[in-house]
Design a protein around this motif. Structure first.
Motif, short mmCIF file in Angstrom:
data_model
loop_
_atom_site.label_atom_id
_atom_site.label_comp_id
_atom_site.label_asym_id
_atom_site.label_seq_id
_atom_site.Cartn_x
_atom_site.Cartn_y
_atom_site.Cartn_z
N GLY A 1 7.48 47.45 15.35
CA GLY A 1 7.96 46.52 14.33
C GLY A 1 9.45 46.24 14.51
N ASP A 2 10.22 47.30 14.69
CA ASP A 2 11.66 47.11 14.87
C ASP A 2 11.96 46.33 16.14
OD1 ASP A 2 12.14 48.35 12.55
OD2 ASP A 2 13.21 50.10 13.38
N SER B 1 5.80 44.67 5.20
CA SER B 1 5.89 44.08 6.53
C SER B 1 6.40 42.65 6.41
CB SER B 1 4.52 44.07 7.19
OG SER B 1 3.67 43.19 6.50
N THR B 2 6.93 42.13 7.50
CA THR B 2 7.37 40.73 7.51
C THR B 2 6.74 40.05 8.71
OG1 THR B 2 9.26 41.21 8.89
CG2 THR B 2 9.62 41.30 6.52
N TYR C 1 10.04 44.20 17.62
CA TYR C 1 9.64 42.81 17.41
C TYR C 1 10.70 42.08 16.60
CZ TYR C 1 4.85 43.24 19.15
OH TYR C 1 3.75 43.41 19.92
N GLU C 2 11.17 42.77 15.55
CA GLU C 2 12.13 42.15 14.65
C GLU C 2 13.39 41.72 15.41
OE1 GLU C 2 12.63 44.32 11.04
OE2 GLU C 2 14.48 43.28 10.51
N GLU D 1 8.34 38.32 10.84
CA GLU D 1 9.23 38.62 11.95
C GLU D 1 8.78 39.84 12.74
OE1 GLU D 1 14.02 38.10 11.69
OE2 GLU D 1 13.04 39.56 10.40
N ARG D 2 8.22 40.79 12.04
CA ARG D 2 7.82 42.05 12.66
C ARG D 2 6.40 41.98 13.19
NH1 ARG D 2 10.94 46.35 11.37
NH2 ARG D 2 9.21 47.79 11.56
N VAL E 1 16.12 48.76 11.96
CA VAL E 1 16.97 47.63 12.31
C VAL E 1 18.09 47.45 11.29
CG1 VAL E 1 17.04 45.15 12.74
CG2 VAL E 1 15.09 46.50 13.52
N SER F 1 12.55 38.79 17.66
CA SER F 1 12.40 37.46 17.05
C SER F 1 13.74 36.91 16.57
CB SER F 1 11.36 37.45 15.92
OG SER F 1 11.27 38.70 15.33
N ARG F 2 14.67 37.82 16.29
CA ARG F 2 16.00 37.31 15.92
C ARG F 2 16.71 36.76 17.15
NH1 ARG F 2 18.15 41.90 11.76
NH2 ARG F 2 16.29 41.81 10.48
N LYS G 1 7.57 48.44 7.86
CA LYS G 1 8.82 49.17 8.09
C LYS G 1 8.63 50.60 7.63
CE LYS G 1 11.40 45.08 6.68
NZ LYS G 1 12.00 44.44 5.50
#
Lengths: 861, 112
Positions: A27-28, B66-67, A30-31, B69-70, B27, A34-35, B75
Motif C-alpha cells: 500500500g505504501d 484504504s484509498t 503504491y501510494e 491511491e493505495r 508514508v 501514484s504520487r 494503511k
C-alpha cells in the motif's frame, strides 16, 4: 485510478514479502508511486523498484511454511556436535573413511583435470571457432586414408578466390643446422605464411608479432631462445641456418613466442614461407607439392560449408599433377577438434592423446570413486551399531524419520566436504605432480573454465555425499525405537544388502585390478617384443650429402669396434617413405627403402627365402627388390620369388623375402615393405653395426670422427634402440600409471575391509569366547573369521575379473594391432594379491581375539 | 535498560507518530519527518523503525482505511502507547535537565 508499477518488481515484492506485512508495505509503495507517477512515469518506476529492493529485508521476508528452517538451523548445530563426538569416539574408522574417500576424490580430481586438459587442447586460440585445417582423404588400395597434408597452392588459391576467408596460413615443416657462435644444433623449422601468428594466439613474449612479414626475420619459442641466448635479450640477434640443401643464410630474431602447455602444435622456429620458395628444395612448387598443413580462418558468420562445394576444381588440379597421390576430397576440421582426431590423421600437426584412452582413464576414475563410496557406505552402516541408542532416543523424543535422514545426510555431507578438500589437496600435492612426471605435458591444477571447476567440485560433493550417505541414513532411520531400546535390534552385518555392498566393492576392485593387469601385461609384451631384427648393437648417423657419407664410411669401416656399415637414402624407423605403384589395374601402397649393398645384413634383417643383394650381380643394381611377408600377403603371391611388378618405370623382380619387422612403433600393423638398391649420391644415413658390448666406444669414436669431417654440423647419431623412444616412454608411463591405479584399488578395497572387520568381530566376540572356552584353536577361529569374506571375494572375482578383462581387452585391441594373447597370469596375480591382502587385513585383527580373555567377555552381562 | 533504549531515528519517528495522532502510517510519517526536519528517509527505513518501536511496546497499531491511491490496500495506523508516551516524557525531561545544567558562561559565545 489504476496503478501500474513495473510488473516484475511488484511480483517480486509479492513473492518475497511476508503475507502479514504485504498489505501495508505494498500500500505504501503504491501510494508513493501514484504520487510520483503524476510528475514523471520513469522516475516513479525507478523509485518503485528502488523501494521494493529496499523493502527486501530479513524482517519482511516470507517465512517458510513451517517454522522448520529455523529449527533446522538450530538442530544443525546439534547434528554437527553429535557427528563430531561420534567420529572422535571411532577415531580409526573415521580416519579410514576419510582417507578412503579422499583418495578416491583425489584420483577423480586428477583424472578430471587431465580430461579437461586433453579435451581443450588448442583451446587458448581466440579465433578457434573460425579456424579450420583442410585435410585430404587420399585414395589407395580401394580405401581412403586421412592425411594432414594438402596441396601447397591450395591456401593462396582459396584466399584469392573466396572473400569469406579472412586469413590463410600454411605450415611447411623442415629442418636445418642452426648456429650462433659455437653453438650448433639441428632444429625443426616451420616455414609459415605471415598470417600464422595473426591467426593463432601464441602469446608473444618479446618482439614484434608481425615479424614474419620481413623475410630476414626469425621467430623462436621461449625454450629455444633460452637455449641459444641464455639470459641475454634475443631480439635483434643474428643466427645462421644451414638448410638441408646446403644453403647457409643469416636471420635476425624478430619475436619470441610462448607455446602454452595446452597447445597441440609444437612449433620451435618459424620462418617466412617466401624463404622456402627462394631456397628451392624443389625445382618448382606446383600443385603436385604437398605442404604439411593448410589453415583457413573464416570471417565471422561464414560457415565453411559455403566454400566446401567449390573445392572440386582444386582437387582436379592436384589429381592431374600427381596421379600417384590421388586426393578423393578435402575435409575442413575445426581447430578445437583437430587434436582430438589426431589419431586418425597421418602427419597430424596438432596432437593429443587418443580419446578412447582419455575416456577409459575417466571410467577408471569413476570406478575408483564408486569403490571409495561403497567403502564408506559399508563402514558407515557398520558403525551405526555404536549409535543405536542415540537414534532410539531421538525417535522417542519425537524425531521424525525425515529428520533422522537429514541428520545423517548432514553428517555425511560435512564429512564429504572435508574429504573433498583433502582430496583436492592430495591431488594438488601428490597425484597431479606425479602424473605430470609420467607424460611429456604438464597438466595445470586448474580447469578450463570457472564453470567446469564449480561443476566438478559441486558434482563430486553431491555425488559422493548422496551415493555414500543415502543408504546408511535410510537404513538407520527405519529402526523401531522400542526394539533398539530393549536391545533387540541387531544391526545388519549379516544382512544381505551389506554383503551385496561388500561384493560390489570387491567387484569394482577386481574389475580395475584385472583390467589394469591385463593392460600392463600387454604393455610389457609390447616393450620386450621382438622387433623383427636385432636392434641392440646398431647406431645410425644422419649425414648431409655424399662427401660426409663417404668420409664417415671410410673412417668407420676400418674400426675394430665396428662390424659392418652401410648407407641408405631413408632408414628403418627413422624415415619410412610411403610410395604407390600400380599392379594389374590395382593401386598398392608400400614403404620403400633405397639402400646400399649390405644394408639388410647391417640391420640384422632376417631372410625368409631367397637371398639378400649381391654386389656381383648386375641386375641387383636396378631391378632386384627385397619384400617383406606383409608385401607378399598383400599381393596374394603363393611363390613370391621371381615375381615381378612395375615401380617407378622399372620392372622389379623379387629376389628375397624378409621377415616382417617393426618400422613405425607398435600402434600400426606392419604393412608392405620393399627394399631396392639406391644411388649412393643420395645417401642420407649411415647404419653401423657395432661389436657386442662396444657401443660406448663406437659412439665416442664416431663423435670424434664427425668433428673432423663436418665441424659445422651437429653430430646426430642415435642408437637404433631409441628409434621408438616416444612409444617406449608412453608405454612405460602407462605401466606406471596402471600399477598405481591397481594398487589404489587394492588399497581402497582393503581399507574398507579394515574398517569393517573390527565391528564384525565385536559382534561375534561372545561367540568366539564360547568357542575358545570349549577349546577352539586360533587357526579354527581365523578360518571362521575369514569364511564369510572369502566367499564374497570369490563371487566378486567371478563377476569382476571377466568384466575388467572384457573392458580393457577391447581397449587394447583398439589401440594395438598385435596385442598380447590372453593368458591366465593377470587373473592369477589379481586373485592372489586380493586374497593375500584380505587375509592379512583380517588376520591383523586376530590378535585382539587371541588376547581376549573369555572370562571378561562372557561376564559382562 | 537494554531493549527499550531509543535511538535517534526511533525517537524522531516516535515523536512524529505522536504528532500525527490517528493519521500515522508509513508514508505519512515519512513525509512529516521530511516536512518538519528536512530529513529524507526511505520508506523501508520508516517501516522497519515502526516495527521495532511496536516490538518495544512504544506504539501499537491497527489496520485503517484504504484509498484509491493505495490500490485499495489498507494503511496500518500507529498510535503511541502509554509506555511510548512515558519514554518520550522521560527523554524530554533528561534533555531539559541536562540543558539547564550547562553553565550560562558556556552559552555566551561573545567571549570567544
Amino acid at each position: 485510478m489504476k496503478i501500474h508499477p513495473p510488473r516484475w518488481a511488484d511480483r517480486f515484492l509479492e513473492w518475497y514479502c511476508n503475507p502479514a506485512l504485504l498489505e501495508q508495505i505494498q500500500g505504501d509503495a503504491y501510494e508513493l508511486y501514484s504520487r510520483q507517477v503524476k510528475e514523471n512515469k520513469r522516475k516513479a518506476d525507478l523509485l518503485f523498484i528502488w523501494n521494493v529492493i529496499r523493502f527486501f529485508r530479513l524482517k519482511n521476508i516470507r517465512k517458510s511454511k513451517s517454522t522448520y528452517s529455523s529449527q533446522y538451523a538450530f538442530m544443525f548445530k546439534s547434528y554437527l556436535l553429535t557427528a563430531l563426538r561420534s567420529s572422535i569416539r571411532n577415531r580409526t574408522t573415521t580416519l579410514i573413511n576419510m582417507l578412503g574417500l579422499s583418495l578416491g576424490v583425489g584420483i577423480a580430481i586428477t583424472v578430471f583435470l587431465f580430461m579437461d586438459f586433453m579435451f581443450h587442447i588448442d583451446g587458448f586460440h581466440i579465433n578457434r571457432d573460425r579456424i579450420y585445417q583442410i585435410v585430404s582423404h587420399v585414395q589407395h588400395d580401394k580405401e581412403t586414408d586421412l592425411w594432414g597434408d594438402s596441396p601447397f597452392l591450395l591456401g593462396p588459391a582459396l584466399q584469392a578466390g573466396y572473400p569469406s576467408i579472412e586469413r590463410t596460413a600454411r605450415v611447411e615443416m623442415n629442418s636445418g643446422a642452426v648456429r650462433r657462435n659455437d653453438v650448433v644444433f639441428n632444429e625443426a623449422i616451420w616455414f609459415v605464411d605471415p598470417d600464422f601468428l595473426r591467426m593463432f594466439s601464441f602469446p608473444v613474449v618479446k618482439g614484434n608479432p608481425d615479424a614474419l612479414d620481413h623475410k630476414g626475420s626469425l621467430v623462436l619459442t621461449a625454450p629455444i631462445a633460452e637455449k641459444y641466448f641464455g639470459t641475454t635479450d634475443p631480439i635483434g640477434q643474428v643466427v645462421s641456418i644451414k638448410f638441408s640443401n646446403g644453403t647457409k643464410e643469416e636471420f635476425t630474431v624478430g619475436a619470441v613466442i610462448q607455446r602454452p602447455e595446452n597447445s597441440g602444435m609444437y612449433p620451435t622456429m618459424l620462418l617466412a614461407m617466401e624463404i622456402l620458395e627462394d631456397l628451392k628444395f624443389q625445382a618448382n612448387y606446383d600443385w603436385s607439392h604437398l605442404t604439411d598443413a593448410t589453415f583457413v580462418m573464416f570471417k565471422p558468420g561464414h560457415p565453411y560449408s559455403e566454400i566446401e562445394s567449390g573445392l572440386g576444381k582444386y582437387k582436379m588440379l592436384q589429381n592431374r599433377s600427381s596421379p600417384d597421390w590421388l586426393i578423393g576430397y578435402f575435409e575442413f576440421i575445426p581447430l578445437p577438434m583437430l587434436a582430438q582426431r589426431s589419431y586418425e590423421i597421418h602427419h597430424a600437426i596438432s596432437i593429443a592423446s587418443h580419446p578412447s584412452g582419455v575416456w577409459s582413464l575417466g571410467a577408471i576414475a569413476v570406478m575408483l570413486l564408486l569403490l571409495a563410496c561403497f567403502n564408506y557406505m559399508n563402514v558407515s552402516v557398520a558403525t551405526v551399531a555404536t549409535r543405536l541408542k542415540e537414534i532410539g532416543i531421538r525417535k522417542v523424543i519425537g524425531s521424525r524419520k525425515k529428520e533422522i535422514i537429514q541428520q545423517f545426510l548432514t553428517e555425511n555431507f560435512v564429512l564429504c566436504f572435508f574429504a573433498l578438500v583433502l582430496g583436492g589437496l592430495i591431488s594438488y600435492l601428490l597425484f597431479l605432480p606425479g602424473f605430470n612426471t609420467l607424460y611429456p605435458f604438464t597438466v595445470p591444477f586448474s580447469f578450463h573454465s570457472g564453470n567446469t571447476t564449480f561443476l566438478v567440485f559441486a558434482g563430486l560433493l553431491i555425488f559422493v555425499g548422496l551415493v555414500s550417505g543415502a543408504y546408511p541414513s535410510l537404513y538407520v532411520s527405519s529402526f523401531q525405537p522400542i526394539r533398539i531400546l530393549r536391545g533387540r535390534e541387531k544391526f545388519g552385518q549379516r544382512g544381505l544388502f551389506s554383503r551385496i555392498l561388500l561384493a560390489g566393492q570387491f567387484i569394482l576392485a577386481f574389475t580395475t585390478i584385472v583390467g589394469s593387469f591385463v593392460f600392463i601385461d600387454n604393455s610389457l609384451y609390447q616393450k620386450y617384443k621382438d622387433w623383427g631384427y636385432d636392434h641392440s648393437q646398431n647406431i645410425v648417423v644422419p649425414v648431409a650429402g655424399k662427401q660426409q657419407f663417404l668420409a664417415l664410411r671410410d673412417k668407420a669401416a676400418g674400426q675394430a669396434t665396428i662390424e659392418q656399415v652401410s648407407g641408405s637414402v631413408n632408414h628403418i624407423g627413422y624415415q619410412n617413405t610411403n610410395v604407390f605403384f600400380d599392379h594389374l589395374q590395382e593401386r598398392f601402397q608400400t614403404i620403400a627403402y633405397q639402400v646400399g649393398f649390405g644394408y639388410p645384413e647391417t640391420m640384422n634383417l632376417r631372410l625368409k627365402s631367397g637371398r639378400f643383394f649381391d654386389k656381383g650381380v648386375q641386375s641387383d643394381y636396378r631391378e632386384s627388390v627385397l619384400v617383406n611377408e606383409a608385401f607378399v600377403k598383400k599381393m596374394g603371391w603363393v611363390e613370391p620369388l621371381n615375381q615381378s611388378f612395375e615401380y617407378d618405370s622399372v620392372r622389379r623382380y623379387v629376389i628375397g623375402v624378409i621377415r616382417d619387422f617393426h618400422y613405425d612403433g607398435f600402434y600400426e600393423p606392419i604393412g608392405p615393405v620393399m627394399m631396392a638398391i639406391g644411388n649412393e649420391d643420395n645417401f642420407r644415413y649411415l647404419s653401423i653395426r657395432v661389436t657386442k658390448g662396444r657401443l660406448g666406444d663406437a659412439e665416442t669414436f664416431l663423435k670424434g670422427a664427425w668433428k673432423e669431417i663436418a665441424p659445422d654440423d651437429p653430430y646426430e647419431g642415435i642408437l637404433q634402440d631409441h628409434v621408438f623412444e616416444i612409444f617406449q616412454r608412453d608405454n612405460n608411463a602407462n605401466v606406471k600409471l596402471l600399477s598405481f591405479i591397481s594398487s589404489m584399488a587394492v588399497a581402497l578395497a582393503c581399507l574398507g575391509l579394515f574398517g569393517l572387520v573390527p565391528y564384525n568381530i565385536t559382534r561375534r566376540l561372545k561367540e568366539f569366547s564360547i568357542r575358545k572356552v570349549f577349546g577352539a584353536s586360533l587357526p579354527q577361529i581365523l578360518r571362521l573369521m575369514n569364511r564369510d569374506y572369502v566367499w564374497i571375494l570369490v563371487a566378486s572375482f567371478v563377476i569382476g575379473a571377466p568384466s575388467g578383462f572384457i573392458l580393457f581387452n577391447s581397449l587394447i585391441k583398439h589401440i594395438y594391432p598385435d596385442p598380447q594373447a590372453t593368458r591366465a597370469l593377470p587373473f592369477l596375480v589379481a586373485i592372489g594379491l586380493m586374497m593375500t591382502t584380505v587375509v592379512i587385513t583380517i588376520g591383523s585383527q586376530l590378535k585382539r581375539v587371541a588376547n581376549e580373555n573369555p572370562g571378561t567377555t562372557l561376564k559382562s552381562e | 535498560m537494554k531493549g527499550t533504549h531509543l535511538g535517534e531515528l526511533e525517537e524522531l519517528i516516535l515523536l512524529t507518530v505522536g504528532v500525527l495522532y490517528k493519521e500515522a502510517y508509513g508514508v505519512a510519517v515519512m513525509e512529516e519527518v521530511e516536512k518538519q526536519t528536512g530529513r529524507k528517509l526511505n520508506i523501508s527505513a520508516v517501516h522497519s523503525v515502526l516495527t521495532r518501536l511496536e516490538e518495544k511496546g512504544f506504539v501499537k497499531s491497527e489496520m485503517g482505511g484504504s484509498t484509491e491511491e493505495r490500490g485499495g490496500r489498507r494503511k496500518r495506523i500507529f498510535n503511541l502507547t502509554a509506555a511510548g508516551r512515558k519514554s518520550l516524557d522521560k527523554i524530554n525531561a533528561i534533555r531539559s535537565q541536562l540543558y539547564n545544567q550547562i553553565p550560562k558562561v558556556a552559552l555566551n559565545f561573545s567571549y570567544a
